[in-house]
Structure formats: C-alpha cells, structure tokens
Design an enzyme around this catalytic site. Structure first.
Site, PDB file in Angstrom:
ATOM      1  CG  ASP A  84      18.306  18.910  46.295  1.00 49.53           C
ATOM      2  OD1 ASP A  84      17.898  17.730  46.301  1.00 49.53           O
ATOM      3  OD2 ASP A  84      19.340  19.275  46.885  1.00 49.53           O
ATOM      4  CE1 TYR A 136      23.632  14.729  51.591  1.00 51.17           C
ATOM      5  CE2 TYR A 136      23.256  15.466  49.335  1.00 51.17           C
ATOM      6  CZ  TYR A 136      22.792  15.230  50.616  1.00 51.17           C
ATOM      7  OH  TYR A 136      21.474  15.505  50.935  1.00 51.17           O
ATOM      8  CG  ASP A 162      19.332  15.252  48.333  1.00 47.25           C
ATOM      9  OD1 ASP A 162      18.848  15.802  47.321  1.00 47.25           O
ATOM     10  OD2 ASP A 162      19.998  15.862  49.191  1.00 47.25           O
ATOM     11  CD  GLU A 187      17.095  20.961  51.752  1.00 48.35           C
ATOM     12  OE1 GLU A 187      17.105  20.562  50.577  1.00 48.35           O
ATOM     13  OE2 GLU A 187      18.019  21.625  52.264  1.00 48.35           O
TER      14      GLU A 187
END
Length: 618
Positions: free
Chosen positions: A84, A230, A81, A475
């Site tokens: 990571d 999430y 995603d 990120e």
C-alpha cells in the site's frame, strides 16, 4: 483490504502439532549473494519522497512530496510498509532496527559482496525520515496516510489522491511502543554510521536518547487509525526494554544497563517465554541481545538477571528448532508456521535470531541447552539455512518466495506500484477506483518486477496461490526482508573465524553512502573535541588529564545543553552534573554563536565517551 487483528499472546502453553523437519528436495545450492543483492534492492521500490540520482529501481518516481505539509512539518521520505501507500511508523522503525542489526553483525560479509554501501543507504533512507518525524523531544509522527482510505483505492504512489494526514504521539497522546522502537532504530543506526559519518551518527544518537520512559501508553490508543493494521497487541513493555538495550549498545551508559537489570522482571524480559519475534513482539530480540551482553562479560552485577533473559532466549531457539517444551508448528515441507497471513515475516525474523545466536554460542564455545539435551551451534545454523533454502525454492512447490529469484516466483504480487504500469512509461493518471478495475483485476504478471520482495508465503500445508487478490500470501513487506539481510550475508560470506562477541568493527567503505537528491551535507551545529593534555605516575598508576571543548558552530545561541559521559573514572571540572547527565556550569547558561566551553577530567584510563544528548538553538 484490511489486516486482521493480530493474535493475542498468552502465557499458557499452546498445543501445536510438531512435524519433524525432513528435506523435501535435494539441495542444488543457492546464490545467497544474489539473493542478498535482491533483498536490499527491494527497499528502493518502497521509497517515498524525492528519489535520489542513484535510484536503481527505475520504474519508480517521486511520491508523497507534500507529506506533513498540512501539519506544518516536513515528512517527505521514508518507506511504504508493504503493498500500500501508507507510512506506518512502528513497522518502519522495526525494519530499520533489523537492517542495522544485520549490518552490525555481518557488515564484513556484506562488504565482501559489495552490498554494504547499499545496505547503509537503505538504513539512512529510514533514519533521515525519523529525524524529520521527531521535530521536538517529546513529539514523534508515527503515521502518514490512512489505511482505510488507502485500501479503498488502487493507485500508484505517484498518483495517490488519498488522505495524507499525519498522526503523532506527544505527552498528551503517548506511545511508548512506537517511541521505544524508534529509539532502538536510531541507536542501532548510530552504530552503523559511527565510523563512516560521525556527525550523522551523533545526530541519530541525540534523537534516540530523547525518547525517555516518561509518558507511558500504547501508541495505537493515540493513533487510533493504526489499530486495524498495526495494532500493538503485546503492549509497550517489550519496546521499553528493546530501546534500552540498543541505547546501551550505542552509548555504553550504565543507566541503560541498570534499566535492563532493574526492570527485567517487571517489564517481562525475564518472564515471557516466546515463540514469536516480530514488529509487534520484541521480547525474543531483547533476550537475545541481552544474552550477547552477558556473554561479552558486560553484565556486571546484573549477571544473575541477565542469565534469566538468556534462559528465555534459549527457550525461543529451542522452540524454533523443535527441541523445546512448546515448539513452533511446521508445514509438511519443514517451514516454521505461525499464521496464514504473511507467515514469512516470522520465519525471517526467527531465522535472524537463530543465526546470530548460533554464532554467539560458537564464539563462546558453548552449546544451546534445550529440554531434550545439548544442541551444537552448527545444528541451530543448519536449521536456519533450511528455512532460507525453503524460501528460495527448496520446497514442495519448488517456488521461490523471493520475487525475481530463480525461475518460479510470484508474478501477481499484491503491490500497487508494481502491478500498475510505471509512471515513467505511461504518466496517464490512474484514478482511485479505476486502478482496481484496470490493474488489480488483471490476470497477468505485474508490469514492474518487484525484485527481492519476500511475499507472505504458503499456508500450513505448503499451498500457495499466486493471485493479486490473495493478499495474505502475495503481499510483501519491508519487515519480511530486513532480518533476512543478515542471514543472507552470513550464508553468502561465511564466518571465517570471526568472534561474534567482540566489539563491532565494520570494514572500510569505498562506496560513499549517497544522500537523497538534493540534500546538503550533514554537519552538526555542536561539536565535541577531546585531547590529552598531560599525564603522570602516582603509586604505580598512570593518570591522564583530558581537555574537552564543546563548540557552537551554528549562527544561533546554544541553550539547554545536555551531555552524556560514560567510561569516566575520575573527577571532572567545568560542568554541572544532574542525574546521569551533565549540563552548563553554574556560571554559564548559554553559548553564543561561534563560542566554545572547556571542561577537564582526570582518570587512569583512555578518554571518556562524551556525546551530546540534547540542546536547543535560539
């Protein structure tokens, strides 16, 4: 590292400071075509599984090759995603939906720039995985890996030693939000591939239609390990409508139109006035898509309900534009701002909705109606352009928040794979904690350029710190990029008088979409063929008789066959109708290998739309 809980949505008005947008720099012009190419390339860096021969991000290698094995299912593939190495199903599905929507709206512009094939490859990498993750009609694997153990380590995907457990939803552990978003992704993608690979398109649609509104529940109550990363704050009502809207687009089946019409009020589609569109909150997307259906004249007797959807869609547009009753906050430099953590995800998704809606308005020759007055479609699009230009460098810091675009862009991206030397350059194993000590803590540029990645972006005052440990700002994420594909294609290729309300017609594609290496060609075990057998005139009207053959091309017995038939305006013989679907006739319960069945229908129109909803092979 862990993600904070998402902001709670409230119907109460928010008191936000509105800073009027004023350009902070003279626009020198951007190469939107190059930005589009870079944005698509980023998805190749996020790939998990066996990488194909035509992989262009050469510093990545195969990873996650045993995913799903412990659960007895093949879950190799898909996307990581963000920075990571976890595969989270909900944001991945939203990513694929938005890439597909971008192609459906602006595929012609992508083709002009030579990027349509690459964009389709990016979609297919996701949908191939979803097919694997959906082994049975009511089973869907929604996560591979565990965010807690993954974030404890700093390793390349090629080295990861973290827990790769697979988590799923099923009738006893429901997840309506995850199922609805996955159905939307598969349905939207089926439209993308309909011209180029009809068999694959049908396979995607078959899977999409198996996600029924039957077992309701939040997915993160079933897959609890996702809650910290999430969490579905908005619940699942928005995804139920979102999935139905895309299934209607893909099938033209009146069932889904009725679902949108009858459930618009109870599920919030006509009630929620939003200032956010994201992987969690889909209402603004549903409202925009339903507005398109309305403007196309396809709403039927649900037009009054769909007008209420459209009112909320326009509320969203006006709020983003700063012309509504509750406006989106902006930074002093003019960027829409919602939260410090990865704010650009909201900017790119809102920009996409504003772009397509401005074209819908232009095609219908009407203005946007805000509380402050009528707004021309061009003004909506101009504001969208200002947001993209900000991302690409027209901001107080003169920083491009797309890695690899321009000369001043983030160099210390919070991303495991890009921050550690390539496995192909140095295959020496990088341990879980050793990666933090050796690579995460380095005060130097990443050894691998994460081309095209849209990072989290600046804070509310246009400030940005290019530091690897500043995960809120440095990120990237797949759902940052996905909506931007359509906007960049539109900016790069222009409009050229296209009517955005006409049925989608993607251009011929010379580049063959590649399949992962090695993967055999996709062939459907069940095929449907139609042909016109006769016609005649009666009372001034021409009637047509169509013969339809359903063939079992597999070497197994076909059972539990269900067909979806839309655009049928006359009698049908040879099938049994059950609800809105059709199955075997009463004298037949299965179809042996190599055999076929025939049914016929008569009406005064072109051939009906016949698709396979479900079947089993035994």
């Amino acid at each position: 590292m862990k993600r904070p809980a998402r902001l709670v949505i409230s119907m109460a008005p928010l008191l936000l400071v509105l800073v009027l947008y004023t350009p902070t720099m003279a626009l020198g012009g951007h190469d939107y075509g190059q930005a589009l190419s870079n944005s698509i390339l980023f998805f190749e860096a996020q790939r998990s599984g066996h990488l194909p021969r035509n992989q262009r991000v050469s510093w990545r290698a195969n990873s996650g090759l045993n995913d799903g094995k412990a659960s007895g299912v093949d879950l190799v593939g898909g996307y990581y995603d963000a920075g990571d190495n976890v595969k989270f199903g909900l944001p991945m599905a939203f990513t694929v939906t938005m890439m597909s929507w971008s192609i459906l709206e602006y595929g012609k512009q992508m083709a002009k720039s030579g990027e349509l094939g690459h964009a389709m490859e990016a979609v297919k990498w996701g949908t191939d995985y979803f097919i694997k993750a959906h082994p049975h009609p009511y089973v869907l694997y929604g996560e591979v890996g565990d965010g807690n153990s993954d974030h404890y380590c700093w390793q390349r995907p090629e080295d990861m030693t973290t827990d790769r457990r697979a988590y799923r939803i099923d009738p006893s552990r429901p997840g309506s939000d995850l199922a609805g978003e996955t159905a939307a992704a598969l349905a939207a993608a089926s439209l993308v591939f309909r011209r180029y690979d009809p068999a694959y398109s049908a396979e995607l649609l078959r899977h999409a239609q198996q996600f029924a509104d039957k077992y309701r529940g939040k997915y993160d109550s079933s897959i609890t390990v996702a809650q910290k990363y999430y969490r579905s704050v908005s619940g699942y009502n928005d995804e139920l409508l979102w999935g139905a809207a895309w299934l209607y687009q893909a099938t033209n089946n009146q069932y889904y139109l009725e679902y949108l019409g009858k459930n618009g009020d109870s599920l919030g589609g006509t009630g929620w006035a939003m200032t956010e569109f994201s992987w969690d909150v889909k209402y603004a997307g549903v409202q925009t898509l339903v507005s398109k259906i309305l403007m196309q004249g396809r709403a039927g007797h649900y037009a009054p309900v769909f007008e209420k959807y459209q009112q909320k869609a326009e509320y969203f547009m006006c709020s983003c534009l700063g012309r509504g009753t509750r406006n989106v906050q902006r930074t002093p430099g003019g960027l829409m701002f919602r939260q410090r953590w990865n704010n650009l995800q909201f900017v790119t998704s809102a920009s996409f909705l504003m772009t397509i809606y401005s074209d819908y308005l232009e095609s219908s020759r009407r203005n946007l109606h805000c509380s402050s007055g009528a707004i021309a479609p061009s003004a909506l699009f101009s504001f969208t352009k200002s947001q993209v230009d900000y991302i690409l460098g027209d901001n107080p810091r003169a920083t491009s928040y797309m890695v690899g675009y321009g000369t001043n862009y983030p160099r210390q991206v919070h991303h495991r794979a890009s921050s550690i030397v390539s496995f192909k350059v140095n295959p020496t194993f990088v341990s879980c904690r050793g990666g933090y000590a050796t690579w995460f803590s380095r005060k130097a540029s990443d050894p691998n350029l994460l081309t095209g990645a849209i990072v989290g972006g600046p804070d509310a005052y246009d400030n940005f710190a290019d530091q690897r440990n500043n995960y809120e700002q440095t990120e990237p994420a797949t759902y940052n990029n996905a909506p931007l594909l359509g906007v960049l294609a539109r900016l790069s290729g222009g409009h050229s008088g296209y009517n955005q309300l006409l049925p989608v017609e993607l251009p011929a594609l010379k580049l063959i979409v590649s399949r992962p290496n090695p993967v055999p060609a996709i062939t459907s075990p069940v095929a449907v063929e139609q042909k016109l057998t006769s016609s005649w005139n009666s009372n001034g009207r021409t009637y047509y008789r169509y013969s339809t053959i359903v063939m079992n091309k597999s070497d197994k017995t076909l059972k539990n066959l269900w067909l979806s038939i839309s655009k049928l305006y006359g009698p049908l013989w040879g099938l049994t109708k059950s609800g809105d679907s059709y199955t075997f006739p009463s004298w037949l319960c299965s179809l042996p290998a190599g055999k076929s069945l025939e049914f016929v229908y008569i009406h005064s129109s072109s051939q009906a739309a016949v698709s396979i909803s479900n079947y089993t092979l035994e």
